[in-house]
Design a protein around this motif. Structure first.
Motif, PDB file in Angstrom:
ATOM      1  N   CYS A 108     -26.739 -18.218 -33.947  1.00 40.88           N
ATOM      2  CA  CYS A 108     -27.084 -19.602 -33.599  1.00 40.88           C
ATOM      3  C   CYS A 108     -28.259 -19.617 -32.631  1.00 40.88           C
ATOM      4  O   CYS A 108     -28.368 -18.744 -31.761  1.00 40.88           O
ATOM      5  CB  CYS A 108     -25.896 -20.257 -32.883  1.00 40.88           C
ATOM      6  SG  CYS A 108     -24.400 -20.250 -33.864  1.00 40.88           S
ATOM      7  N   GLY A 109     -29.095 -20.624 -32.736  1.00 44.30           N
ATOM      8  CA  GLY A 109     -30.216 -20.749 -31.803  1.00 44.30           C
ATOM      9  C   GLY A 109     -29.717 -21.107 -30.417  1.00 44.30           C
ATOM     10  O   GLY A 109     -28.826 -21.950 -30.274  1.00 44.30           O
ATOM     11  N   ILE A 110     -30.287 -20.456 -29.395  1.00 47.18           N
ATOM     12  CA  ILE A 110     -29.827 -20.732 -28.025  1.00 47.18           C
ATOM     13  C   ILE A 110     -31.000 -20.985 -27.090  1.00 47.18           C
ATOM     14  O   ILE A 110     -32.130 -20.570 -27.362  1.00 47.18           O
ATOM     15  CB  ILE A 110     -28.965 -19.573 -27.444  1.00 47.18           C
ATOM     16  CG1 ILE A 110     -29.707 -18.221 -27.520  1.00 47.18           C
ATOM     17  CG2 ILE A 110     -27.631 -19.487 -28.145  1.00 47.18           C
ATOM     18  CD1 ILE A 110     -28.925 -17.069 -26.871  1.00 47.18           C
ATOM     19  N   VAL A 111     -30.712 -21.664 -25.998  1.00 46.66           N
ATOM     20  CA  VAL A 111     -31.672 -21.830 -24.913  1.00 46.66           C
ATOM     21  C   VAL A 111     -31.055 -21.103 -23.718  1.00 46.66           C
ATOM     22  O   VAL A 111     -29.912 -21.392 -23.340  1.00 46.66           O
ATOM     23  CB  VAL A 111     -31.902 -23.315 -24.586  1.00 46.66           C
ATOM     24  CG1 VAL A 111     -32.974 -23.452 -23.512  1.00 46.66           C
ATOM     25  CG2 VAL A 111     -32.283 -24.092 -25.847  1.00 46.66           C
ATOM     26  N   VAL A 112     -31.817 -20.150 -23.182  1.00 48.06           N
ATOM     27  CA  VAL A 112     -31.286 -19.322 -22.095  1.00 48.06           C
ATOM     28  C   VAL A 112     -31.799 -19.871 -20.768  1.00 48.06           C
ATOM     29  O   VAL A 112     -33.000 -20.100 -20.613  1.00 48.06           O
ATOM     30  CB  VAL A 112     -31.724 -17.851 -22.264  1.00 48.06           C
ATOM     31  CG1 VAL A 112     -31.043 -16.962 -21.230  1.00 48.06           C
ATOM     32  CG2 VAL A 112     -31.431 -17.358 -23.678  1.00 48.06           C
ATOM     33  N   HIS A 113     -30.899 -20.087 -19.830  1.00 47.79           N
ATOM     34  CA  HIS A 113     -31.266 -20.627 -18.517  1.00 47.79           C
ATOM     35  C   HIS A 113     -31.243 -19.485 -17.501  1.00 47.79           C
ATOM     36  O   HIS A 113     -30.228 -18.804 -17.374  1.00 47.79           O
ATOM     37  CB  HIS A 113     -30.263 -21.680 -18.057  1.00 47.79           C
ATOM     38  CG  HIS A 113     -30.183 -22.878 -18.958  1.00 47.79           C
ATOM     39  ND1 HIS A 113     -30.346 -24.158 -18.506  1.00 47.79           N
ATOM     40  CD2 HIS A 113     -29.975 -22.976 -20.293  1.00 47.79           C
ATOM     41  CE1 HIS A 113     -30.228 -24.998 -19.524  1.00 47.79           C
ATOM     42  NE2 HIS A 113     -29.995 -24.298 -20.612  1.00 47.79           N
ATOM     43  N   SER A 114     -32.361 -19.325 -16.790  1.00 45.81           N
ATOM     44  CA  SER A 114     -32.367 -18.300 -15.735  1.00 45.81           C
ATOM     45  C   SER A 114     -33.024 -18.854 -14.478  1.00 45.81           C
ATOM     46  O   SER A 114     -33.825 -19.791 -14.531  1.00 45.81           O
ATOM     47  CB  SER A 114     -33.076 -17.032 -16.226  1.00 45.81           C
ATOM     48  OG  SER A 114     -34.354 -17.347 -16.703  1.00 45.81           O
TER      49      SER A 114
END
Ligand code: MGD
Ligand code: MGD
Ligand code: SF4
Length: 764
Positions: A67-73
């Motif tokens: 699945c497409g994800i948005v990674v928060h850092s």
């Protein structure tokens, strides 16, 4: 077994989650009051609320669904991943395993530096070395093996989402057709070959079910909900919510059986008999889509004559289902046609006769008129994008026998530079299909048809994935060279000569994820943070190894950004453009339903659905599906069945701290009445011993009415014996280690794994 330290970890986790939730539930404008309220309670803002948030685009690698994800850092540390709303697979949502990606990345047990073996194979003794030393050493070993035995003597096993660099690109550039992925012969090969034989097209990575329009869903085994692929669960829930009928065939009352209108607790291994009886009802009661079949199917008369004797009364004693239930469910399926189909399963290597079972499924779907029509099975289209330009590969004839999408390999066997075809026995032991991983173990042991002397294992959990791990260990002992590329000290790492530790998917660029789909699309992966420790991405390792082995022409790019931008340029895009467009390119407007007024949508030789398969008849196989009885469990034994847990993927997440905490060990499901008869107690620990005397570790008993009395069931992936995995080591029982035999499907090369039996032992 549960550990006392768990309590403490859980408390800490809950505390930090609550802090996070408190902060996140309020917008940034209200942070000051939150900070003040927390301060009054003697608590501080969580660390990830104190810096600039960076968002990166990626596709989830916690399971093969991606699945497409948005990674928060924040400040170089990942604190969460979200579903990417623009991605057709995640649609902004993730499953529990996907949410645990940061926990997988920060697993303190990760491999940290390249290593070279110092002890005996299997002892697990290594010294840490520099990357240059590890690469030089591995390249020299591969060069010597290639020189002595030909490039085909090197096998490459690959899985997880970076496998392209080794199992596809490197293998083909180097010159070995012996590259294999477990997602073929240990999973989907029978359904792919059956689909190509019946309607000329593969299923591919994403099952093309038109969930939006389906009105009757039939599931053979597929245990949606425990098989927790995010989009499939969303699609199923939506269809169920709007009233679609659900028929579940499973010896176990699975999670999805609880949502079904009909649960058919079939005797394990009897599905083809049920499918033949359903065909009998559809035909004798004239419930099928007559005009669709007349126009688009070949061999109907032969099929009708073939199934005439397979009445529900014939199937009842074989399947342990009542004739009335068989008739009624066939009528429900037909009442909803063409918005009715049996969903193509995914892990379908069950009993060794699996291509024929899958053919029976597709023939029913043909009679329901489901192909290419709304609410049925659609035709996926691949997105258009050019490959990175490279010279012709050293493996000729196809993609090297190891396709990126299962089932897309050519029917011609690929050849290595010395003119050798695959060593897995294709065309001899089995008819067709992708390279069979388990059949490559034999040439390592016997040297037949030619010796395999070296093995590269990329992202494949060798000893927990391939049945008969005892045989695999014998093979590992005989090899001249073993290179393992992984992120964790899994069991097989102890058997490697060299270990390359990879950066996890959140820490690296990777090949584009090019997805045939209802809306074909391309997703990108970029690093959210720098790789931890001395780890490197797979593309970098493949290139460095290639440069040392004289494969420069295949590795012309200097940076991975250059590689990806070259590909994206062919569709007028770039990494920057993709970032600006939410990390996904959706190629809208491609038709996914068939235009039946135009050319035939079926890519078979006849252009029709092949109910009767001329191709199988010519190759000496049954041209129409036949029920073959499976061996019965010996006295005192149960058939060993296995499946998924919603919070674990195969054998790779058992050590992931958050997931381990939620489900630390598997249980063995035993029928409550049968268990009581044997004096078994709920929750006690027992051992399982299979028909060959192989023993499991201690495993907790789950006595339940949710399973038939002739089988036991467990979640796959537990019972690992790897001291470096501090959470997973020795927890629960391994289904793989109890699979000392498998049954080869003579058509697709799939390894049927449900042919092992166990008895319950009360002492170690
Ligand atoms: P199966 O092994 O076909 O797996 O998921 P599926 O394709 O759904 O199905 C297991 C079910 O088959 C169990 O409910 C079992 O009781 C039933 N069964 C056993 N024997 C028989 C039989 O003889 N007849 C019938 N009718 N049923 C039987 C696998 C899929 O899961 C795959 S391949 C992948 S790649 C993904 N992996 C994965 C994961 O690792 N974790 C989670 N949480 N989800 C996953 N989803 C996917
Ligand atoms: P995993 O246990 O997920 O299964 O087979 P595998 O893909 O081999 O192993 C993945 C490996 O990749 C692990 O060693 C993990 O540590 C490593 N890894 C994780 N992330 C990365 C990364 O970023 N880079 C690298 N280099 N390595 C990484 C799955 C296969 O198993 C499939 S598809 C199916 S459907 C079958 N299921 C199955 C079953 O249900 N029961 C039994 N007994 N056998 C089965 N075999 C098959
Ligand atoms: Fe990740 Fe779950 Fe999607 Fe698999 S289904 S890719 S684990 S979010």
């Amino acid at each position: 077994m549960a550990r006392t330290a768990l309590q403490i970890t859980r408390r800490n986790f809950l505390k930090s989650s609550l802090l996070g939730a408190a902060a996140l539930s309020l917008g940034s404008g209200t942070l000051r009051p939150v900070a003040e309220a927390l301060a009054r309670a003697g608590l501080a803002l969580p660390w990830f609320r104190k810096g600039q948030i960076k968002l990166s685009y990626n596709y989830c690698d916690m399971c093969p669904w991606r699945c497409g994800i948005v990674v928060h850092s924040v400040n170089g540390q990942v604190y969460k991943v979200d579903g990417n709303p623009a991605d057709p697979k995640s649609r902004g949502m993730l499953c529990g395993r996907g949410q645990a990606a940061p926990s997988f990345m920060y697993d303190p047990d990760r491999l940290r530096a390249p290593m070279i073996r110092t002890g005996e194979r299997g002892e697990g003794k290594f010294k840490e070395v520099t990357w240059a030393e590890a690469l030089d050493y591995a390249a020299e070993k591969l060069r010597l093996t290639g020189q002595a035995f030909g490039p085909e003597s090197v096998a490459v096993f690959g899985h997880t989402s970076g496998d392209f660099w080794f199992a596809d690109y490197f293998a083909q550039a180097w010159g070995t057709p012996n590259a294999a992925k477990p997602s073929s012969s240990l999973c989907t090969s029978p359904r792919e070959e059956a689909a190509k034989l019946t309607y000329g097209l593969p299923i591919g990575g994403h099952e093309p079910v038109d969930w939006d329009g389906i009105n009757c869903i039939t599931l053979i085994g597929s245990h949606i909900g425990e098989d927790s692929r995010n989009t499939v669960m969303q699609d199923f829930a939506n269809a169920w919510g709007r009233g679609a009928k659900v028929i579940v065939v499973d010896p176990r009352f699975s999670t999805v059986a609880a949502k079904a209108d009909y649960w058919l607790p079939i005797k394990p291994g009897a599905d083809t008999a049920l499918l033949l009886a359903w065909l009998n009802v559809l035909i004798t009661e004239e419930l099928y889509d007559k005009s669709f079949v007349a126009e688009w199917a070949n061999g109907f008369d032969k099929l009708a004559a073939h199934v005439a004797e397979f009445t529900p009364e014939w199937a009842a004693p074989i399947t342990d289902l009542s004739p009335d239930l068989i008739r009624e469910t066939a009528r429900v399926m037909a009442a909803n046609l063409p918005r009715s189909s049996i969903i193509p399963g995914r892990h379908v290597t069950w009993y060794g006769n699996d291509t024929q079972r899958m053919r029976a499924i597709y023939i029913i779907n043909a009679l329901l008129g489901a192909y290419g029509r709304e609410g049925g099975i659609y035709f996926s289209k691949s997105p258009y994008i050019e490959a990175y330009p490279h010279p012709p590969f050293a493996v000729t004839g196809s993609s090297g026998g190891c396709s990126a999408e299962p089932g897309q390999e050519s029917d011609e066997l690929p050849l290595g530079p010395s003119g050798k075809a695959r060593a897995d026995g294709a065309r001899d032991k089995f008819l067709r299909g992708a390279t069979a991983m388990q059949e490559l173990i034999e040439p390592m042991l016997t040297g037949q048809p030619y010796p395999i002397k070296a093995l590269i294992v990329y992202g494949t959990n060798l000893l927990n994935t391939v049945p008969n791990p005892q045989r695999t260990i014998e093979a590992l002992k005989k090899l001249d060279f073993v290179l393992a590329i992984d992120v964790l000290p899994q069991e097989h790492i102890a058997w490697a000569d060299v270990v390359f530790p990879e950066a996890t998917s959140l820490e690296r660029y990777d090949e584009l994820w090019v997805v045939p789909h209802k809306t074909p699309y391309i997703a990108m992966r970029e690093p959210a943070v720098e790789p931890l420790y001395d780890t490197k991405p797979g593309w970098w390792m493949a290139r460095e190894l290639g440069l040392r082995l004289g494969l420069e022409p295949y590795f012309k790019w200097q940076t991975i950004e250059e590689y990806l931008n070259t590909r994206l340029m062919s569709i007028g895009s770039s990494l920057d453009k993709m970032r600006a467009e939410n990390g996904v390119i959706v190629q809208e407007g491609k038709p996914y339903l068939a235009d039946f007024s135009d050319a035939s949508p079926f890519a078979t030789a006849s252009g029709k659905l092949e109910l009767y398969s001329e191709e199988l008849a010519q190759a000496g196989f049954d041209p129409l599906p036949v029920y073959e009885p499976v061996d019965e469990p010996p006295q005192g034994y149960f058939r060993l069945l296995y499946g998924r847990h919603p919070l674990h993927t195969f054998a790779k997440t058992q050590n992931t701290p958050l997931l381990h905490e939620l489900y630390p060990e598997n249980e063995v499901w035993v029928n409550e009445d049968v268990g009581a008869g044997q004096g078994l107690r709920q929750g006690e620990y027992v051992w399982l011993e299979n028909q060959d005397g192989a023993r499991s570790g201690p495993v907790k008993l789950k006595l339940t009415q949710r399973i038939r009395g002739d089988a036991v069931y467990m979640v796959h992936g537990f019972g690992q014996m790897a001291p470096g995995l501090s959470n997973a080591n020795g927890q629960g029982a391994s289904d793989t280690k109890l699979q000392t035999v498998y049954k080869l499907d003579p058509i697709s090369g799939g390894a049927g794994m449900r042919v092992n039996f166990v008895r319950i032992v009360k002492e170690a």
